[in-house]
Design a protein around this motif. Structure first.
Motif, PDB file in Angstrom:
ATOM      1  N   LEU A 113     106.217  53.386   4.215  1.00 21.12           N
ATOM      2  CA  LEU A 113     105.594  53.285   5.534  1.00 21.12           C
ATOM      3  C   LEU A 113     104.181  53.848   5.601  1.00 21.12           C
ATOM      4  O   LEU A 113     103.680  54.168   6.684  1.00 21.12           O
ATOM      5  N   ARG A 114     103.512  54.012   4.448  1.00 24.73           N
ATOM      6  CA  ARG A 114     102.073  54.283   4.385  1.00 24.73           C
ATOM      7  C   ARG A 114     101.670  55.660   4.891  1.00 24.73           C
ATOM      8  O   ARG A 114     100.518  55.883   5.222  1.00 24.73           O
ATOM      9  N   GLN A 115     102.602  56.596   4.966  1.00 29.70           N
ATOM     10  CA  GLN A 115     102.272  57.920   5.458  1.00 29.70           C
ATOM     11  C   GLN A 115     102.843  58.998   4.558  1.00 29.70           C
ATOM     12  O   GLN A 115     103.831  58.791   3.855  1.00 29.70           O
ATOM     13  N   ILE A 116     102.175  60.146   4.583  1.00 25.22           N
ATOM     14  CA  ILE A 116     102.600  61.304   3.803  1.00 25.22           C
ATOM     15  C   ILE A 116     103.125  62.347   4.779  1.00 25.22           C
ATOM     16  O   ILE A 116     102.465  62.658   5.779  1.00 25.22           O
ATOM     17  N   LEU A 148     100.321  62.665   7.445  1.00 24.72           N
ATOM     18  CA  LEU A 148      98.992  62.199   7.081  1.00 24.72           C
ATOM     19  C   LEU A 148      98.995  60.680   7.041  1.00 24.72           C
ATOM     20  O   LEU A 148      99.802  60.078   6.324  1.00 24.72           O
ATOM     21  N   GLN A 149      98.099  60.069   7.803  1.00 26.29           N
ATOM     22  CA  GLN A 149      98.052  58.618   7.896  1.00 26.29           C
ATOM     23  C   GLN A 149      96.652  58.108   7.566  1.00 26.29           C
ATOM     24  O   GLN A 149      95.656  58.727   7.939  1.00 26.29           O
ATOM     25  N   ARG A 191      94.433  67.891   8.387  1.00 28.23           N
ATOM     26  CA  ARG A 191      95.098  66.581   8.450  1.00 28.23           C
ATOM     27  C   ARG A 191      94.110  65.434   8.215  1.00 28.23           C
ATOM     28  O   ARG A 191      94.373  64.306   8.619  1.00 28.23           O
ATOM     29  N   LEU A 192      92.979  65.702   7.569  1.00 26.05           N
ATOM     30  CA  LEU A 192      91.954  64.689   7.385  1.00 26.05           C
ATOM     31  C   LEU A 192      91.927  64.166   5.954  1.00 26.05           C
ATOM     32  O   LEU A 192      92.206  64.904   5.009  1.00 26.05           O
ATOM     33  N   CYS A 193      91.570  62.888   5.811  1.00 24.88           N
ATOM     34  CA  CYS A 193      91.229  62.342   4.505  1.00 24.88           C
ATOM     35  C   CYS A 193      89.753  62.637   4.270  1.00 24.88           C
ATOM     36  O   CYS A 193      88.895  62.225   5.061  1.00 24.88           O
ATOM     37  N   VAL A 194      89.438  63.356   3.204  1.00 24.54           N
ATOM     38  CA  VAL A 194      88.056  63.774   2.956  1.00 24.54           C
ATOM     39  C   VAL A 194      87.362  62.897   1.926  1.00 24.54           C
ATOM     40  O   VAL A 194      86.143  62.985   1.761  1.00 24.54           O
ATOM     41  N   ALA A 195      88.096  62.039   1.217  1.00 26.47           N
ATOM     42  CA  ALA A 195      87.468  61.147   0.239  1.00 26.47           C
ATOM     43  C   ALA A 195      88.401  59.983  -0.062  1.00 26.47           C
ATOM     44  O   ALA A 195      89.626  60.146  -0.102  1.00 26.47           O
TER      45      ALA A 195
END
Length: 294
Positions: A175-178, A192-193, A229-233
């Motif tokens: 389901l594309r989430q951690i 985390l999405q 909770r952010l994607c940094v890269a």
């Protein structure tokens, strides 16, 4: 010429015979689906005998117990007499079920049919196998059953919580989430999405608490800052993978990622670069402001 009959040749063994082993213990999981990953807790030496598995929409956490003490010796693990009373939760989303409040001191939670109910059952610590004297039993401690029946977990990895010394388990799947499961408080700490397809692997970075790498079917590798909770890269694009990314791992010093995938290539990515460091610094600042506001 050398004499014959004086020295007997040593019996020859095939290499396969030398490598053949028998499982020390085995335990079937009740969901009846493939178990895609297992991971020992390598980040907390006090929980080195604890490991997690993921299969179907379920996460199970076990402890490897030593052999039982000799007859008449004292025991304090409490598992031999009670058989392991089970805490069960099969429907509540984002919930970890455990019969004990501590990190991994619960008993066996065995999901059953029905929704929204908890019950207790008697269960032993694990099935016996052949050979070995270093393991006594597998004791099931906690379970997490995802609230969405479509979820299928494929990967898990242990890290350390950003705001404590407790272990946290990252799991990802279809389901594309951690999801970050705090096994001490028995709850899902965060979700985390950002990925556009299933997540095939997650790996925490060593020497940098709170950074997590993930590989996805969406052809990308992402770096997450778990406290904010952010994607940094995002590692993808023109020089990235051309098909699903199946695996990602982190160099021992935490400065590089290696990924591989369906396109038959291996990619190396630098984490130790100014743009990534700046993004991590901004995420650190955001996490600190949020903590102060609470």
């Amino acid at each position: 010429a050398p004499s014959t009959g004086d020295v007997e040749d040593e019996p020859q063994q095939s290499p396969g015979a030398l490598l053949h082993q028998t499982a020390i213990l085995r335990i079937p999981e009740p969901h009846g689906e493939p178990i895609y990953a297992c991971s020992f807790n390598h980040v907390d030496t006090t929980q080195a005998s604890v490991f997690a598995t993921v299969g179907g929409g379920q996460v199970n956490i076990y402890r490897v117990d030593p052999p039982p003490l000799a007859e008449g010796a004292a025991s304090n693990n409490g598992t031999a007499e009670d058989g392991g009373a089970a805490a069960v939760c099969s429907s509540a989303p984002d919930t970890v079920c455990s019969s004990a409040p501590d990190a991994v001191n619960g008993k066996h939670p065995k999901p059953r049919g029905g929704r929204g109910k908890a019950s207790k059952r008697k269960r032993g610590g694990g099935g016996g196998g052949g050979g070995g004297g270093v393991v006594g039993a597998l004791v099931a401690l906690q379970t997490y059953v995802d609230g969405d029946p479509r979820e299928r977990f494929y990967t898990c990895d242990w890290g350390v919580a950003c705001d404590s010394e407790h272990s946290v388990l990252a799991v990802g799947g279809e389901l594309r989430q951690i999801k970050l499961i705090d096994c001490h408080s028995a709850r899902v700490e965060a979700t985390l999405q950002g990925h556009g397809a299933a997540i095939h692997e997650v790996r925490f970075l060593p020497h940098r608490r709170g950074l997590l790498a993930s590989a996805s079917r969406d052809e990308a590798v992402r770096l997450w800052h778990t406290a904010s909770r952010l994607c940094v890269a995002v590692f993808a694009g023109e020089r990235g993978h051309l098909d699903a990314v199946l695996s990602v791992d982190v160099s021992p010093d935490g400065t590089a990622l290696a990924s591989s995938g369906v396109d038959g290539t291996v990619k190396l990515w630098s984490v130790d670069q100014p743009a990534v460091s700046a993004a991590v610094a901004r995420a650190d600042a955001l996490a600190e402001r949020r903590a102060e506001a609470q």
